[in-house]
Design an enzyme around this catalytic site. Structure first.
Site, PDB file in Angstrom:
ATOM      1  N   GLY A 208      -7.653   4.916   1.518  1.00 50.63           N
ATOM      2  CA  GLY A 208      -7.230   4.001   0.458  1.00 50.63           C
ATOM      3  C   GLY A 208      -5.786   3.579   0.628  1.00 50.63           C
ATOM      4  O   GLY A 208      -5.186   3.809   1.679  1.00 50.63           O
ATOM      5  N   ASN A 209      -5.238   2.954  -0.391  1.00 45.67           N
ATOM      6  CA  ASN A 209      -3.821   2.588  -0.354  1.00 45.67           C
ATOM      7  C   ASN A 209      -3.240   2.709  -1.762  1.00 45.67           C
ATOM      8  O   ASN A 209      -3.951   3.047  -2.704  1.00 45.67           O
ATOM      9  CB  ASN A 209      -3.637   1.177   0.224  1.00 45.67           C
ATOM     10  CG  ASN A 209      -4.373   0.135  -0.592  1.00 45.67           C
ATOM     11  OD1 ASN A 209      -4.055  -0.093  -1.757  1.00 45.67           O
ATOM     12  ND2 ASN A 209      -5.383  -0.490   0.008  1.00 45.67           N
TER      13      ASN A 209
END
Ligand SMILES: Cc1cc2nc3c(=O)[nH]c(=O)nc-3n(C[C@H](O)[C@H](O)[C@H](O)COP(=O)(O)O)c2cc1C
Length: 424
Positions: A208-209
């Protein structure tokens, strides 16, 4: 938007009337001129002094007060109002409004005003779902009233059901939407993507980020408040869904691409503020990946572990290709646009940690965008999770604007200010 707006808040004799205190307070804090009108039965639940203190104005209730002031004022209030909000709206008052009855100050003002009417019904489930109440609400809707549906949840009786008074944030969203319905995006359909994508590694882990979704949610709310029909395609975020926008929740870049392509044909603008993962794991393990252990001792081994990644679709890049009539590459065949009904304004975002200007200009060119909003996410006052943003806006003609640090609400307004003239 609420500064100096004349809003009448009508309070009925429902158990949720105490929750309307918070709404009146928030409206006053936002600069609105709030005139509260209470029904006689509302005063059984909350004293007028509470609303007077929160609105910083006198409260109206008795149409027949001996001085004649209320009788004189109610027509003036009705004429000056920009919005009449009735919270909570009781079954009784809804019935009176549907039949044009005016036996108290609130119902008299409701009939005398030409301001839009916004109702938030709240009551015991059986009262709300009763055909009489539903028919009365349908009548009011037909006449143009806006109704914020009650929520499903725990009611004052202890029962769980529909009839619960909405949260203040929901009501504020509805008020903004009604006041902004004739704004410069009225009649437009816009798509905003927000948040980061999550690319699964196994059933419990993902790549993810750090995107919080705040910029995208602010863009969606701003467009709603300027009259647009907003489709918000959101990755997983910790933000509540804004009232009055069409929500589509996705997790992965592929799902985001599919959602965007589903809505693209009759959209006027697409703002891709989501942080879409560039890569995803090539294979998703069906079961949770376990720690590596040596068979003999059962000890944890320090072996390296690696994940193979494959490129995700580049949504704006594919779109640029498809719009040019070109063919997307082998693995980028997702965006299908049978026939765009209108010219689609495309706005991209670039989150950079170095060479901001060069990277942004290259991205704008490569993706044939109308606008590109670039922010330096290495700054503490800008980018992921912050409430402020410092952006540069690049235009298709090569112009560049360097905006000061602003709240994300202000950045959202600045972006739509630049999109509106492009819509033609
Ligand atoms: C304790 C109590 C709670 C009530 N709560 C509600 C309510 O949540 N919604 C509703 O429509 N009526 C509710 N009522 C009934 C209204 O107070 C009643 O219909 C009254 O006539 C409404 O008057 P108004 O519409 O002029 O304010 C409640 C009554 C009592 C005694």
């Amino acid at each position: 938007m609420l500064l100096n707006r004349r809003i009448i808040v009508g309070i009925c004799g429902g158990i949720a009337s105490y929750k309307a205190i918070d709404l009146v307070s928030k409206l006053q804090q936002a600069g609105a001129l709030v005139d509260v009108i209470m029904t006689e039965h509302a005063e059984e639940f909350v004293r007028p002094l509470t609303f007077a203190t929160m609105s910083h104005r006198r409260v109206y209730s008795d149409l027949w007060e001996a001085s004649g002031e209320a009788a004189e004022t109610h027509i003036k209030l009705a004429e000056e109002a920009e919005l009449l909000v009735i919270v909570p709206a009781t079954a009784n008052t809804i019935a009176k409004l549907a039949h044009g009855m005016t036996d108290n100050m609130l119902t008299a003002v409701a009939l005398a005003t030409r301001a839009p009417l916004l109702l938030a019904p709240a009551m015991y489930t059986n009262m709300y779902t009763h055909p009489a109440t539903q028919a009365n609400l349908a009548t009011l809707r037909e006449r143009g009233a806006f109704v914020v549906e009650p929520e499903v949840g725990r009611l004052a009786s202890g029962a769980i059901g529909v009839g619960r008074f909405p949260e203040t944030a929901t009501l504020l969203g509805a008020i903004h939407q009604v006041l902004g319905r004739h704004g410069d995006l009225a009649g437009r359909r816009v798509i905003v993507t927000a948040g980061g994508t999550q690319e699964p590694i196994d059933p419990v882990r993902y790549v993810g980020n750090r995107s919080s979704g705040k910029m995208g949610y602010n863009l969606a709310v701003e467009a709603r408040d300027r009259g647009a029909h907003v489709i918000l395609v959101s990755g997983p975020v910790a933000l509540p869904p804004p009232f009055g926008v069409e929500m589509h929740l996705v997790e992965t870049a592929m799902q985001m691409r599919d959602a965007v392509s589903d809505f693209i044909t009759d959209a006027d603008a697409l703002i891709m503020s989501a942080a879409v993962a560039d890569f995803r794991p090539t294979r998703v393990a069906e079961q949770k990946i376990k720690k590596l252990r040596t068979e003999a001792t059962g000890q944890h081994r320090e072996d390296e572990f690696s994940i193979d990644l494959v490129a995700n679709p580049d949504i704006l890049g594919e779109l640029a290709l498809a719009l040019k009539g070109g063919h997307a590459g082998e693995q980028h065949t997702g965006i299908s646009i049978p026939q765009l009904k209108r010219r689609l304004i495309r706005v991209g975002f670039a989150a950079e940690t170095e060479h901001l200007v060069e990277h942004a200009q290259a991205k704008l060119q490569r993706k044939q965008l109308d606008l590109l909003v670039a922010n330096d996410v290495s700054r503490t006052d800008s980018g992921f999770g912050t409430d402020t943003n410092k952006v540069l806006i690049f235009h298709a003609d090569g112009a560049m604007e360097d905006l000061p640090v602003m709240p994300k609400t202000g950045v959202a307004a600045a972006i739509w200010d630049r999109v509106v003239p492009l819509l033609g």
